[in-house]
Scaffold this motif. Structure first.
Motif, PDB file in Angstrom:
ATOM      1  N   ALA A 216       1.019  -1.274  -0.221  1.00  0.00           N
ATOM      2  CA  ALA A 216       0.166   0.423  -0.141  1.00  0.00           C
ATOM      3  C   ALA A 216       0.805   1.242  -0.554  1.00  0.00           C
ATOM      4  O   ALA A 216       1.667   1.708   0.639  1.00  0.00           O
ATOM      5  CB  ALA A 216      -1.457   0.236   1.571  1.00  0.00           C
ATOM      6  N   HIS A 217       0.700   1.659  -1.339  1.00  0.00           N
ATOM      7  CA  HIS A 217       2.438   3.299  -1.352  1.00  0.00           C
ATOM      8  C   HIS A 217       1.551   4.121  -2.425  1.00  0.00           C
ATOM      9  O   HIS A 217       1.185   4.290  -3.116  1.00  0.00           O
ATOM     10  CB  HIS A 217       2.940   2.507  -1.933  1.00  0.00           C
ATOM     11  CG  HIS A 217       3.799   2.886  -2.470  1.00  0.00           C
ATOM     12  ND1 HIS A 217       5.101   3.391  -1.212  1.00  0.00           N
ATOM     13  CD2 HIS A 217       5.221   3.267  -3.129  1.00  0.00           C
ATOM     14  CE1 HIS A 217       5.560   3.506  -1.533  1.00  0.00           C
ATOM     15  NE2 HIS A 217       6.852   4.049  -2.746  1.00  0.00           N
ATOM     16  N   ARG A 219       3.290   6.739  -3.314  1.00  0.00           N
ATOM     17  CA  ARG A 219       3.829   7.421  -4.284  1.00  0.00           C
ATOM     18  C   ARG A 219       3.361   6.843  -5.709  1.00  0.00           C
ATOM     19  O   ARG A 219       4.587   5.727  -6.206  1.00  0.00           O
ATOM     20  CB  ARG A 219       5.227   7.647  -3.766  1.00  0.00           C
ATOM     21  CG  ARG A 219       5.149   9.009  -2.792  1.00  0.00           C
ATOM     22  CD  ARG A 219       6.264   9.298  -2.511  1.00  0.00           C
ATOM     23  NE  ARG A 219       6.310   8.540  -1.251  1.00  0.00           N
ATOM     24  CZ  ARG A 219       7.798   7.420  -0.905  1.00  0.00           C
ATOM     25  NH1 ARG A 219       8.365   8.174  -1.881  1.00  0.00           N
ATOM     26  NH2 ARG A 219       7.747   6.718   0.623  1.00  0.00           N
ATOM     27  N   GLY A 239       3.790   1.010   5.352  1.00  0.00           N
ATOM     28  CA  GLY A 239       4.377   1.616   6.114  1.00  0.00           C
ATOM     29  C   GLY A 239       4.245   2.476   6.828  1.00  0.00           C
ATOM     30  O   GLY A 239       3.436   2.191   7.700  1.00  0.00           O
ATOM     31  N   SER A 240       5.241   2.941   7.161  1.00  0.00           N
ATOM     32  CA  SER A 240       5.441   3.762   8.285  1.00  0.00           C
ATOM     33  C   SER A 240       4.748   5.349   8.519  1.00  0.00           C
ATOM     34  O   SER A 240       5.031   6.085   7.132  1.00  0.00           O
ATOM     35  CB  SER A 240       7.084   3.913   8.636  1.00  0.00           C
ATOM     36  OG  SER A 240       7.394   4.898   8.040  1.00  0.00           O
ATOM     37  N   GLY A 242       6.715   8.310   8.348  1.00  0.00           N
ATOM     38  CA  GLY A 242       6.727   9.422   8.633  1.00  0.00           C
ATOM     39  C   GLY A 242       7.588   9.331   6.537  1.00  0.00           C
ATOM     40  O   GLY A 242       7.419   9.258   5.654  1.00  0.00           O
ATOM     41  N   GLY A 244       7.212   5.912   4.987  1.00  0.00           N
ATOM     42  CA  GLY A 244       5.964   5.314   4.567  1.00  0.00           C
ATOM     43  C   GLY A 244       6.771   3.644   4.070  1.00  0.00           C
ATOM     44  O   GLY A 244       8.031   3.535   5.256  1.00  0.00           O
ATOM     45  N   ILE A 259      -4.120   4.210  -2.956  1.00  0.00           N
ATOM     46  CA  ILE A 259      -5.436   5.135  -2.900  1.00  0.00           C
ATOM     47  C   ILE A 259      -5.542   6.754  -3.291  1.00  0.00           C
ATOM     48  O   ILE A 259      -4.463   6.973  -2.994  1.00  0.00           O
ATOM     49  CB  ILE A 259      -5.881   5.230  -1.807  1.00  0.00           C
ATOM     50  CG1 ILE A 259      -5.980   4.078  -0.981  1.00  0.00           C
ATOM     51  CG2 ILE A 259      -7.829   6.018  -1.960  1.00  0.00           C
ATOM     52  CD1 ILE A 259      -5.697   3.955   0.793  1.00  0.00           C
ATOM     53  N   MET A 261      -5.512  10.189  -4.846  1.00  0.00           N
ATOM     54  CA  MET A 261      -5.923  11.556  -3.682  1.00  0.00           C
ATOM     55  C   MET A 261      -5.686  12.290  -4.442  1.00  0.00           C
ATOM     56  O   MET A 261      -4.628  12.325  -5.748  1.00  0.00           O
ATOM     57  CB  MET A 261      -4.810  11.624  -3.223  1.00  0.00           C
ATOM     58  CG  MET A 261      -5.424  10.542  -1.794  1.00  0.00           C
ATOM     59  SD  MET A 261      -4.418  10.240  -0.126  1.00  0.00           S
ATOM     60  CE  MET A 261      -2.642  10.003  -0.785  1.00  0.00           C
ATOM     61  N   LEU A 268      -3.044   9.388   3.403  1.00  0.00           N
ATOM     62  CA  LEU A 268      -3.798   9.769   4.948  1.00  0.00           C
ATOM     63  C   LEU A 268      -3.479   8.570   5.577  1.00  0.00           C
ATOM     64  O   LEU A 268      -2.510   8.340   5.888  1.00  0.00           O
ATOM     65  CB  LEU A 268      -4.919   7.669   4.187  1.00  0.00           C
ATOM     66  CG  LEU A 268      -5.869   8.310   2.985  1.00  0.00           C
ATOM     67  CD1 LEU A 268      -5.958   6.772   2.885  1.00  0.00           C
ATOM     68  CD2 LEU A 268      -6.355   9.657   3.046  1.00  0.00           C
TER      69      LEU A 268
HETATM   70  C1  LIG Z   1       1.357   8.231   6.358  1.00  0.00           C
HETATM   71  S1  LIG Z   1       1.617   7.868   5.061  1.00  0.00           S
HETATM   72  C2  LIG Z   1       3.297   7.169   5.168  1.00  0.00           C
HETATM   73  C3  LIG Z   1       3.178   8.796   3.683  1.00  0.00           C
HETATM   74  C4  LIG Z   1       5.046   8.792   3.058  1.00  0.00           C
HETATM   75  N1  LIG Z   1       5.475  10.388   3.413  1.00  0.00           N
HETATM   76  C5  LIG Z   1       4.794   8.132   2.001  1.00  0.00           C
HETATM   77  O1  LIG Z   1       4.846   8.510   0.651  1.00  0.00           O
HETATM   78  O2  LIG Z   1       4.913   6.835   1.670  1.00  0.00           O
HETATM   79  C6  LIG Z   1       1.228   5.480   6.088  1.00  0.00           C
HETATM   80  C7  LIG Z   1       1.452   4.438   5.155  1.00  0.00           C
HETATM   81  O3  LIG Z   1      -0.540   4.403   4.562  1.00  0.00           O
HETATM   82  C8  LIG Z   1      -0.193   3.850   3.526  1.00  0.00           C
HETATM   83  N2  LIG Z   1      -1.370   4.973   2.825  1.00  0.00           N
HETATM   84  C9  LIG Z   1      -1.330   5.940   2.861  1.00  0.00           C
HETATM   85  N3  LIG Z   1      -1.609   6.861   2.344  1.00  0.00           N
HETATM   86  C10 LIG Z   1      -2.363   5.797   1.341  1.00  0.00           C
HETATM   87  C11 LIG Z   1      -2.473   5.863   0.116  1.00  0.00           C
HETATM   88  N4  LIG Z   1      -3.094   7.173  -0.650  1.00  0.00           N
HETATM   89  N5  LIG Z   1      -2.358   4.608  -1.286  1.00  0.00           N
HETATM   90  C12 LIG Z   1      -1.524   3.791  -0.975  1.00  0.00           C
HETATM   91  N6  LIG Z   1      -1.159   3.640   0.967  1.00  0.00           N
HETATM   92  C13 LIG Z   1      -1.248   4.901   1.652  1.00  0.00           C
HETATM   93  C14 LIG Z   1       1.561   3.016   3.239  1.00  0.00           C
HETATM   94  O4  LIG Z   1       0.981   2.046   3.680  1.00  0.00           O
HETATM   95  C15 LIG Z   1       1.751   4.241   4.058  1.00  0.00           C
HETATM   96  O5  LIG Z   1       2.987   3.659   3.935  1.00  0.00           O
END
Ligand SMILES: C[S@@+](CC[C@H](N)C(=O)[O-])C[C@H]1O[C@@H](n2cnc3c(N)ncnc32)[C@H](O)[C@@H]1O
Length: 288
Positions: A216-217, A219, A239-240, A242, A244, A259, A261, A268
């Motif tokens: 789930a990523h 970027r 992921g984490s 900060g 990911g 997802i 955005m 998220l």
């Molecule tokens: C706060 S987010 C991490 C953001 C980080 N700066 C990055 O760019 O990966 C924490 C985790 O939530 C999941 N996540 C958050 N938003 C997501 C999205 N729009 N699509 C897929 N996974 C998401 C991912 O697993 C991500 O590593």
């Protein structure tokens, strides 16, 4: 079975775990966790987890008595007024109901793979540090039928007090495969039953057993959630807060999915992302 002791001081050694609530790693090393609040303590007493002790104001005893009587193990029940408990723990409390349970040994990976019915659904967390986020993610996992949680070597434990509280006791229903933590000089710390593999190595093993690993990523371009296939055996990796998902773990996955955005939102909260992913997985499997 239980025995009741009314306390006016904190002299009993059995109360020591409540005095170390601000030192979660110490509790983890002792193999115990603290459950807080009437709902979570009730769910702990209804679960198969070993319970060591309960502390509560006397007015709650009758309500908990049937659950305490049904337990097979000997539980110490300490009666204390909320104010005294707040002094002991250093926390202000809403209900003043707490319990100490034993962290079960982590499940061996092979056992989880052989015992989980197909199509299998697992979740893995990479470098997730915040206990409240882990708790929310655990609650989502149980809500959407995840069969086991793989806790990466650099992630916090789902048995931290705030994780247990935020899971609302869902952690009592989720098998946990814990990967041994990396300590000084990147050696695995010795913890019985913890899997001595990195998360990246573990995901490679899952793939070798036919489990598709989906990162789930946020970027990722072109691969959006609605086009991903969750119908077969799969493990969704989060992921984490900060950074990911780490590059090594991302490289160990079959694919990365986002997802979608708008540009003004970069990601998220991980708990919210897990709810969206797991709902989609459950929907495709006809269980949502
Ligand atoms: C706060 S987010 C991490 C953001 C980080 N700066 C990055 O760019 O990966 C924490 C985790 O939530 C999941 N996540 C958050 N938003 C997501 C999205 N729009 N699509 C897929 N996974 C998401 C991912 O697993 C991500 O590593």
């Amino acid at each position: 079975m239980f025995h009741v002791e009314k306390i006016t001081s904190f002299d009993s050694p059995g109360l020591q775990p409540y005095a170390t609530m601000r030192r979660p790693l110490e509790q983890e090393r002792q193999g115990i966790f603290v459950a807080e609040g009437t709902k979570v303590v009730r769910r702990l007493l209804e679960s198969r987890f070993d319970v060591v002790s309960v502390v509560l104001p006397e007015k709650w005893l009758d309500e908990f008595r049937p659950l305490l009587e049904a337990r097979p193990e000997q539980i110490a029940v300490y009666l204390a007024e909320k104010k005294l408990l707040e002094t002991l723990t250093g926390f202000s409390m809403f209900q003043g109901v707490l319990a100490v349970g034993r962290i079960p040994p982590p499940c061996p990976l092979d056992e989880v793979l052989s015992k989980s019915p197909r199509p299998q659904l697992f979740v893995a967390v990479d470098e997730l540090a915040n206990a409240e986020n882990i708790g929310a993610l655990v609650r989502n996992c149980v809500a959407f039928g995840v069969q086991a949680l793989l806790v990466g070597e650099t992630s916090s434990s789902p048995f931290l007090r705030r994780a247990v509280r935020n899971s609302m006791g869902a952690i009592f229903h989720l098998p946990v495969v814990e990967l041994a933590k990396l300590g000084h000089r990147h050696q695995f710390t010795v913890k019985p039953h913890a899997v001595k593999l990195t998360l990246a190595e573990c995901l490679k093993q899952l793939r070798g057993r036919g489990v598709r690993c989906i990162a789930a990523h946020p970027r990722v371009e072109n691969k959006f959630l609605s086009r991903a296939d969750f119908s077969g055996d799969c493990c969704i990796v989060f992921g984490s807060e900060g950074d990911g998902i780490s590059p090594a773990v991302l490289a160990a996955c079959d694919e990365a999915v986002a997802i979608p955005m708008p540009p003004v939102v970069d990601s998220l909260n991980v708990g919210a992302a897990a709810a969206v992913f797991l709902y989609e997985a459950a929907r495709q499997r006809g269980t949502a």
